[in-house]
Write a protein that holds these residues in place. Structure first.
Motif, mmCIF file in Angstrom:
data_model
loop_
_atom_site.group_PDB
_atom_site.id
_atom_site.type_symbol
_atom_site.label_atom_id
_atom_site.label_comp_id
_atom_site.label_asym_id
_atom_site.label_seq_id
_atom_site.Cartn_x
_atom_site.Cartn_y
_atom_site.Cartn_z
ATOM 1 N N UNK A 133 2.603 9.115 1.666
ATOM 2 C CA UNK A 133 1.732 8.497 2.662
ATOM 3 C C UNK A 133 1.239 9.459 3.737
ATOM 4 N N UNK A 191 -16.228 -1.410 -0.655
ATOM 5 C CA UNK A 191 -15.398 -0.303 -0.165
ATOM 6 C C UNK A 191 -16.037 0.310 1.070
ATOM 7 N N UNK A 245 -12.866 0.208 -13.001
ATOM 8 C CA UNK A 245 -14.224 -0.144 -12.616
ATOM 9 C C UNK A 245 -15.199 0.556 -13.553
ATOM 10 N N UNK A 283 -6.649 5.921 -9.007
ATOM 11 C CA UNK A 283 -7.526 5.329 -8.005
ATOM 12 C C UNK A 283 -8.959 5.489 -8.485
ATOM 13 N N UNK A 322 -5.279 -7.770 -3.584
ATOM 14 C CA UNK A 322 -4.999 -6.355 -3.320
ATOM 15 C C UNK A 322 -4.060 -5.830 -4.392
ATOM 16 N N UNK A 353 0.816 -1.212 0.000
ATOM 17 C CA UNK A 353 0.000 0.000 0.000
ATOM 18 C C UNK A 353 0.849 1.260 0.000
ATOM 19 N N UNK A 393 2.979 2.065 2.474
ATOM 20 C CA UNK A 393 3.313 2.487 3.836
ATOM 21 C C UNK A 393 4.563 1.748 4.316
ATOM 22 N N UNK A 450 -11.605 3.950 -6.672
ATOM 23 C CA UNK A 450 -12.483 3.496 -5.594
ATOM 24 C C UNK A 450 -13.384 4.625 -5.143
ATOM 25 N N UNK A 451 -14.024 4.451 -4.001
ATOM 26 C CA UNK A 451 -14.970 5.470 -3.554
ATOM 27 C C UNK A 451 -14.239 6.756 -3.221
ATOM 28 N N UNK A 454 -14.820 0.059 5.183
ATOM 29 C CA UNK A 454 -14.623 1.215 6.041
ATOM 30 C C UNK A 454 -15.552 1.123 7.248
ATOM 31 N N UNK A 509 -11.150 8.702 3.974
ATOM 32 C CA UNK A 509 -10.984 7.674 4.995
ATOM 33 C C UNK A 509 -10.729 6.317 4.352
ATOM 34 N N UNK A 510 -11.462 6.016 3.273
ATOM 35 C CA UNK A 510 -11.258 4.715 2.626
ATOM 36 C C UNK A 510 -9.944 4.678 1.846
ATOM 37 N N UNK A 511 -9.654 5.754 1.129
ATOM 38 C CA UNK A 511 -8.399 5.789 0.381
ATOM 39 C C UNK A 511 -7.217 5.638 1.337
ATOM 40 N N UNK A 512 -7.327 6.240 2.504
ATOM 41 C CA UNK A 512 -6.229 6.175 3.476
ATOM 42 C C UNK A 512 -5.946 4.739 3.914
ATOM 43 N N UNK A 513 -6.998 3.931 4.135
ATOM 44 C CA UNK A 513 -6.721 2.550 4.541
ATOM 45 C C UNK A 513 -6.311 1.698 3.344
ATOM 46 N N UNK A 514 -6.494 2.210 2.138
ATOM 47 C CA UNK A 514 -6.183 1.410 0.962
ATOM 48 C C UNK A 514 -4.756 1.616 0.468
ATOM 49 N N UNK A 515 -4.324 2.858 0.390
ATOM 50 C CA UNK A 515 -2.971 3.112 -0.133
ATOM 51 C C UNK A 515 -2.513 4.527 0.188
ATOM 52 N N UNK A 516 -1.343 4.900 -0.352
ATOM 53 C CA UNK A 516 -0.747 6.181 -0.001
ATOM 54 C C UNK A 516 -1.468 7.363 -0.617
ATOM 55 N N UNK A 532 -13.587 8.831 -0.939
ATOM 56 C CA UNK A 532 -13.598 9.048 0.501
ATOM 57 C C UNK A 532 -12.157 9.011 0.967
#
Ligand code: SF4
Ligand code: SF4
Ligand code: SF4
Ligand code: SF4
Lengths: 443, 287
Positions: free
Chosen positions: B140, A425, A362, B120, A336, A89, A91, B122-123, A429, B127-134, B125
């Motif tokens: 980051x 998604x 998508x 990217x 992933x 990811x 990190x 995805x949604x 969350x 918050x969601x992007x943060x848990x998904x990747x940098x 958001x």
């Protein structure tokens, strides 16, 4: 009629491009790095330091917490440093960097190919050894195997289930392993049965792998306790709860583990690793990885040392970087996307899938038309459109009441949605937030 | 026919009068004695009901003030100094000094400064992007640009600029702090508005070493320590390869801005610099 699970499920295209490709070992490059967090639970603690010489099979890091696992060196070489790397990811995560000097093994490891069927160790020593040699679930979740084998007080295991389903499209690593190491897998099954003290085991395999079903049935026939069961093809049959239901009809209650209904599920890859650990004293330092996708010229199954960068595998399989849009660790349903192909293969990497640019995006998101296809598809009997909506609106109490934590993140809902809504998604969350809320409530 | 209408009117009228009498009696009998000051204080508040004070709404805040009978740690960020003074006079208390604050965005990784390396879909958001990747820019610590802060703001004060992908705060900001809470990367900070609305701060949150930070973003703080050495007022501290300017020590002398090799120190509302200014000339320039 073939067995399968009751609720929901979907039928994505199978695309098993590499099913006929024998497992091919590949050499590690001159430098590898081994992440310290390779199983579910706490990261392992390094026991080597910069400059140390290690042999293949030597221990590098120990799992101190209850849910944590040991990590061993896949190569002989010198510890270059213990430092951070950038994970899939992007990190920072800690890893042990090794300069590879050769392939000399620790003397205690039996490297011969000879089949050893007699099980000498008793149950408790088997579990101890599984722990020492760092075996974790190879199906993808990487739950430490020894923890799963320790049946909690007051519960009783009565059935071992070996998961040979491999329901993810594209992936063929378990399939190949079953074809090439059937007797080892049967022996591994017997070892696990002994460790758990059960007399019955079922190996569940989906009907799209008739060769594996026939082969394993043949080898299992001399052991009356072991049965091979063909299953109707349906995703996500490889989920623990789905597989238990398909094979036994029992339903694991919400929020509970399979042991609640007397079952323990282990993947075939894990079973083979257990065989190697117990009979050959070989720690978990390599695994079978499928490299596949329409972008790849030679979809293959490789036997890879943990720590080998993904780029090495992609090169071997002949990928076309200029056409590639997305590289995924795992299968298309639950995998992933990688930010970087220099990340290493870890214990949980079952496959690398490369999608072409035009396959990578998508479809455009449309409003929900309340067709309830997601509800019919959900194998956990949830209401994905609702959970996604309440998570989006941050109404986490409603999400919790809607059993959001039961979601196994299989992606069936998002796959089936005609409006291409990003259901999972939002649900992911929401799960994260609900877990946070529950944790703070319990403090 | 006529009489039936009449009877209905009389009966309904009597029921109505009777009910009114009962209600009047109940209301006066069970009257809750409320401190009249609560109403007075509540009226003085801005009625934004934003929760910036830490209470559910303006009335709850008024109740809390009257109940505790002091103004320590109770501040309406939206009303600011003026409103707090009015409340203090209603209650006969000393008005606390309220510093006027504003939200600042500590990231300058725009599309230009930190070009997208990934796509990217995805949604939308953070918050969601943060848990998904940098994030698409690869940093980051940087802004993800999906506008969780914008959605959290009830004052129309922060908007993601589509040209840069970064949120910008406008004058409507009341310092309620909702955006600070919404940002998963802790990028937004509440800082004093400063004299004449002038502020100087570091627009970067990247804690990586210089080379790593720079790889993803032109204007990343590289932790070179130059600004710290340059500042005569000890206002800048460096920790984890990241500089931070203490707004209470900063005198807006702009020396740090000049020495920063990556231009990651931002000055807001300061007048344009005189071109050939000598390095030791007084920095305070009036517009
Ligand atoms: S991802 Fe979760 S909600 Fe969606 S179908 Fe799978 S289990 Fe159900
Ligand atoms: S499948 Fe998609 S469109 Fe149909 S109800 Fe679910 S979210 Fe709505
Ligand atoms: S910008 Fe932030 S602090 Fe300012 S009013 Fe909006 S949410 Fe509140
Ligand atoms: S500042 Fe934070 S919340 Fe706002 S767009 Fe950037 S990452 Fe999202």
């Amino acid at each position: 009629m073939l067995k399968t699970f009751q609720k929901g499920g979907v039928h994505p295209h199978e695309n098993k491009l590499s099913a006929n490709k024998p497992i091919q070992p590949i050499d590690p490059p001159a430098k590898i790095f081994i992440p310290l967090s390779q199983s579910l639970g706490a990261p392992s603690k390094p026991v080597v330091k910069k400059g140390d010489e290690v042999k293949a099979g030597d221990i590098l890091a120990i799992g101190e917490a209850f849910i944590s696992s040991n990590i061993h060196s896949p190569v002989s070489g010198k510890i270059e440093k213990i430092d951070d790397y950038f994970d899939v990811s992007g990190y920072r995560k800690p890893a042990i960097f090794i300069e590879v000097t050769g392939r000399e093994w620790n003397e205690s490891v039996d490297l011969s190919d000879e089949l050893k069927e007699d099980i000498i160790l008793d149950g408790a020593s088997i579990i101890q050894k599984v722990k020492e040699l760092g075996i974790v679930g190879l199906g993808g979740a990487t739950f430490p195997t020894h923890v799963k084998l320790m049946v909690p007080q007051g519960k009783k295991a009565e059935l071992l289930i070996i998961n040979g389903v491999e329901c993810e499209p594209y992936l063929t690593s378990d399939h190949r392993l079953m074809l090439e190491k059937p007797r080892e897998i049967i022996t591994g099954t017997r070892i696990l049965m002994k460790a758990l003290g059960v007399t019955k085991a079922i190996i569940g395999i989906e009907n799209n792998k008739p060769d594996a079903i026939n082969l394993l049935s043949k080898h299992a026939s001399s052991y009356p306790g072991i049965e091979v069961c063909a299953l109707k093809v349906k995703y996500p049959q490889g989920g623990e709860k789905q597989l238990i239901q398909a094979l036994t009809g029992r339903e694991v209650p919400s929020g509970k583990l399979p042991i609640e209904v007397g079952c323990i599920v282990q993947n075939v890859g894990t079973t083979f690793a257990v065989y190697q650990a117990i009979q050959k004293n070989k720690p978990l330092v390599e695994r079978v990885v499928t490299v596949t996708g329409t972008n790849v010229l030679n979809p293959s199954n490789f036997l890879v040392k943990i720590g080998t960068p993904v780029s090495v595998l992609l090169g071997k399989a002949g990928w076309q970087p200029e056409k590639a849009g997305k590289v995924i660790a795992g299968g298309p349903m639950m995998g992933k996307a990688l930010l970087n192909v220099e990340v290493p293969i870890v214990k949980g990497t079952s496959g690398i899938l490369v999608l072409n640019r035009e396959e990578s995006f998508r479809p455009k998101v449309q409003p929900c038309i309340r067709c309830a296809k997601c509800v019919s598809a959900c194998p956990m009997g949830l209401e994905p459109y609702y959970l996604a909506r309440v998570s989006e609106l941050e109404k986490y109490d409603l999400a919790e009441n809607g059993a959001i934590l039961d979601c196994i993140e299989c992606g069936s809902c998002q796959y089936i949605c005609p409006s291409a809504r990003p259901l999972l998604d939002h649900i992911r969350l929401g799960k994260l937030k609900v877990n946070e809320i529950i944790r703070s409530r319990n403090q | 026919m006529d009489s039936s209408i009449l009877y209905s009117i009389i009966t309904l009228g009597l029921i109505g009068a009777g009910s009114a009498a009962i209600l009047y009696w109940v209301a006066s009998k069970f009257k809750v004695e409320e401190d009249p000051r609560i109403d007075a204080v509540a009226e003085a508040l801005p009625q934004a009901n934003c929760g910036g004070c830490g209470y559910a709404g303006c009335r709850n805040f008024a109740e809390a003030i009257v109940k505790t009978g002091s103004l320590d740690n109770l501040i309406c960020p939206v009303g600011g100094d003026e409103v707090m003074k009015r409340i203090a006079s209603i209650l006969g208390l000393e008005a606390p000094a309220v510093e006027s604050m504003i939200a600042v965005v500590r990231c300058n990784g725009s599309f230009q400064n930190s070009p997208s390396k990934f796509q990217y879909d995805g949604v939308k958001s953070c918050a969601f992007a943060h848990i998904t990747f940098t994030g698409e820019g690869g940093c980051p610590y940087g802004c993800l640009g999906h506008g969780d802060c914008e959605r959290a703001c009830t004052f129309d004060a922060i908007h993601v600029n589509p040209a840069t992908g970064l949120p910008e705060v406008n004058d409507k900001c009341t310092a309620c702090g909702a955006c600070v809470k919404a940002c998963p990367r802790n990028i937004i900070e509440m800082r004093p508005r400063g004299k004449k609305d002038r502020r100087i701060y570091v627009t970067c949150m990247n804690k990586e070493k210089g080379a790593v930070a720079r790889k993803n973003c032109e204007v990343a703080c590289i932790g070179c320590n130059k600004c710290v050495k340059e500042c005569r007022f000890d206002a800048i501290t460096l920790s984890n390869n990241l500089a931070y300017i203490d707004p209470h020590k900063c005198t807006l002398c702009r020396k740090c801005v000049e020495v920063c090799p990556t231009n990651c120190i931002l000055e807001v509302n300061l007048p344009p610099r005189k071109r050939a200014a000598q390095s030791d000339s007084p920095a305070e320039i009036t517009a």
